[in-house]
Design an enzyme around this catalytic site. Structure first.
Site, PDB file in Angstrom:
ATOM      1  CD  GLU A  43      68.259  54.575  -5.636  1.00  0.00           C
ATOM      2  OE1 GLU A  43      67.847  53.774  -6.371  1.00  0.00           O
ATOM      3  OE2 GLU A  43      68.530  54.482  -4.473  1.00  0.00           O
ATOM      4  CG  LEU A  44      62.389  54.546  -8.994  1.00  0.00           C
ATOM      5  CD1 LEU A  44      61.244  54.846 -10.129  1.00  0.00           C
ATOM      6  CD2 LEU A  44      61.576  54.736  -7.759  1.00  0.00           C
ATOM      7  CB  CYS A  94      69.353  50.658  -5.477  1.00  0.00           C
ATOM      8  SG  CYS A  94      68.040  50.785  -4.297  1.00  0.00           S
ATOM      9  CG  ASN A 145      67.773  49.047   0.680  1.00  0.00           C
ATOM     10  OD1 ASN A 145      67.260  50.085   0.873  1.00  0.00           O
ATOM     11  ND2 ASN A 145      68.563  49.084  -0.381  1.00  0.00           N
ATOM     12  CG  HIS A 181      62.236  54.798   7.367  1.00  0.00           C
ATOM     13  ND1 HIS A 181      62.496  53.908   6.431  1.00  0.00           N
ATOM     14  CD2 HIS A 181      63.105  54.985   8.100  1.00  0.00           C
ATOM     15  CE1 HIS A 181      63.949  53.699   6.208  1.00  0.00           C
ATOM     16  NE2 HIS A 181      64.086  54.260   7.271  1.00  0.00           N
ATOM     17  N   GLY A 194      62.765  53.474  -3.660  1.00  0.00           N
ATOM     18  CA  GLY A 194      62.042  52.236  -3.470  1.00  0.00           C
ATOM     19  C   GLY A 194      61.949  51.557  -4.847  1.00  0.00           C
ATOM     20  CB  SER A 195      59.615  48.918  -5.774  1.00  0.00           C
ATOM     21  OG  SER A 195      58.237  49.580  -5.640  1.00  0.00           O
TER      22      SER A 195
END
Length: 449
Positions: free
Chosen positions: A226-227, A260, A129, A153, A204-205
């Site tokens: 960082e989710l 996010c 993103n 990536h 990511g998720s």
């Protein structure tokens, strides 16, 4: 590995994934580069990152277009993203030396203190993103600290990844200091388990973060996650309405809502709710949608049709359970209209889950206590924005909010000068500022009798 333009569904770039043997050779090269890079002076590192900043500025139009073609980011926002990457390079070029300075601690020793030494090869697993910013946010402090970096990536932005690797090469960094690995996700576990890889950072998720953290923990290696988030925009009755509406628009709809730290849950105090929502509706309907390559476009397309359909499902679930559609809601291909829904309850999916796109969900609250309760009901904890002029309220509420960041009269944003990260299922650890450059170092205690 194909990059498909979500605006017209055309294949714009194709790259070939490398083999596990090639991956291992790249890890060896990165480790060998580390052995030399760790001895490089801070002055030399700073010069290289200053040069990298210049390279990014010089190529922002070209590389911004690559982002736009790969994942649909409006071109003006893509160019601004490259500019922000140049900023983070300049920031660490200027500040890293003092941030990594040894610290003397008075004890009964002749000398005692702490020094900060790099760990080695660090893997970054990054999302689509913000194809440039997420990478530079990780790589700049990591490399400036004396580590070397590997990049895995997202597979739909491999051309952006190649451009970043090109930027490091153009700036004059030694071979192996920054390496892009065009690989599938299945190879990440083996990379983390490689003894020459000393840590991993992932944006990511939650499922991806859990998998990476589990592997890193099994190898006793540090990880930073960082989710994502479900940030609240908390609008109190004494806010500056005009400025608050403008900020809420940017907080929710920039990058077509695919962020996010976007403001996803709008909490408005009951006494001003009708007026605020009516004005907000007008602003949303004035946003320009269209071709992401058009510099006047503010709302582009989502990353793909599947992402738009998933968001539409979350919207439909809310509407079927009593939410009220104020504007938007139409979905065609990868495009979802900028959407505002009200009468959202805490039981609805769009309140409980992350909504990754141009959908703003509004809930009404009565007082400060209820506002805090609604903010903290989320399992996420990346950030929250408060809109109020009451300083006493601000001081009272900040300690009560279970968030990684509290922004007052401003959208939550990343800034090289401030630590960035979350709590709860938003992850752990901090990027940027001094916290970021210390994320992957050995904090070595020194005691000389």
């Amino acid at each position: 590995m194909k990059s498909i333009n979500p605006y017209n569904n055309e294949v714009v770039f194709e790259n070939t994934a490398i083999t596990i043997e090639e991956v291992n050779n790249a890890i060896d090269a990165s480790h060998n580069a580390f052995l030399k890079w760790r001895t490089t002076s801070m002055e030399n590192r700073s010069k290289l990152f200053s040069k990298l900043s210049d390279v990014l500025e010089e190529n922002k139009q070209k590389w911004g277009k690559v982002m736009t073609l790969e994942m649909g980011k409006p071109i003006s926002q893509a160019i601004a993203e490259v500019e922000k990457c140049a900023w983070v390079c300049r920031y660490y070029a200027k500040n890293a030396d003092s941030q990594l300075a040894s610290m003397e601690i008075e004890t009964d020793a002749t000398y005692s203190g702490v020094r900060y030494d790099p760990l080695g090869v660090i893997l970054g697993v990054m999302p689509w993103n913000f194809p440039f910013w997420q990478v530079l946010r990780f790589a700049t402090p990591t490399i400036m600290a004396g580590n070397t970096a590997l990049l895995k990536h997202a597979s739909n932005v491999t051309e952006s990844a190649k451009c970043i690797a090109e930027a490091f090469e153009k700036a004059g960094f030694p071979s192996g200091v920054f390496t892009f690995l065009p690989i599938e996700s299945e190879k990440v576990e083996a990379i983390i388990k490689n003894p020459k890889v000393k840590g991993v950072s992932l944006t990511g998720s939650k499922p991806a973060g859990a998998a990476v953290a589990s592997t890193a923990a099994s190898e006793i290696k540090p990880s930073l996650l960082e989710l994502g988030g479900s940030n609240a925009l908390v609008v109190f009755e004494d806010c500056d309405i005009e400025n608050t509406i403008g900020t809420c628009i940017n907080a929710r709809f920039q990058n077509t809502g695919q962020s996010c730290i976007a403001g996803k849950r709008l909490l408005v105090q009951k006494s001003i709710a009708t007026k605020f929502i009516n004005l907000l509706k007008e602003k949303i309907e004035s946003l320009t949608s269209g071709d992401p390559l058009d510099e006047n476009t503010y709302i582009g397309v989502m990353v793909n049709k599947e992402a738009a359909e998933e968001l539409k499902e979350q919207l439909d679930d809310a509407l079927n359970n009593g939410a009220k559609l104020i504007t938007g809601g139409k979905c065609e291909g990868a495009y979802l209209e900028p959407t505002l829904v009200t009468e959202v309850t805490k039981a609805m999916r769009i309140f409980q889950e992350e909504t990754f796109g141009p959908l703003l969900a509004c809930t009404i609250f009565e007082d400060d206590e209820e506002a805090v309760e609604l903010v903290n009901l989320s399992k996420f904890g990346l950030g929250v924005s408060l809109f109020t002029q009451d300083k006493q309220r601000i001081e009272k509420l900040i300690p009560q909010l279970d968030e990684g960041a509290v922004f007052v009269n401003e959208l939550v944003k990343s800034d090289p000068r401030l630590p960035f990260g979350g709590v709860g299922i938003s992850g752990y650890g901090r990027e940027l500022s001094q916290e970021g450059i210390l994320a992957f170092v050995n904090k070595k205690t020194i005691y000389i009798k």
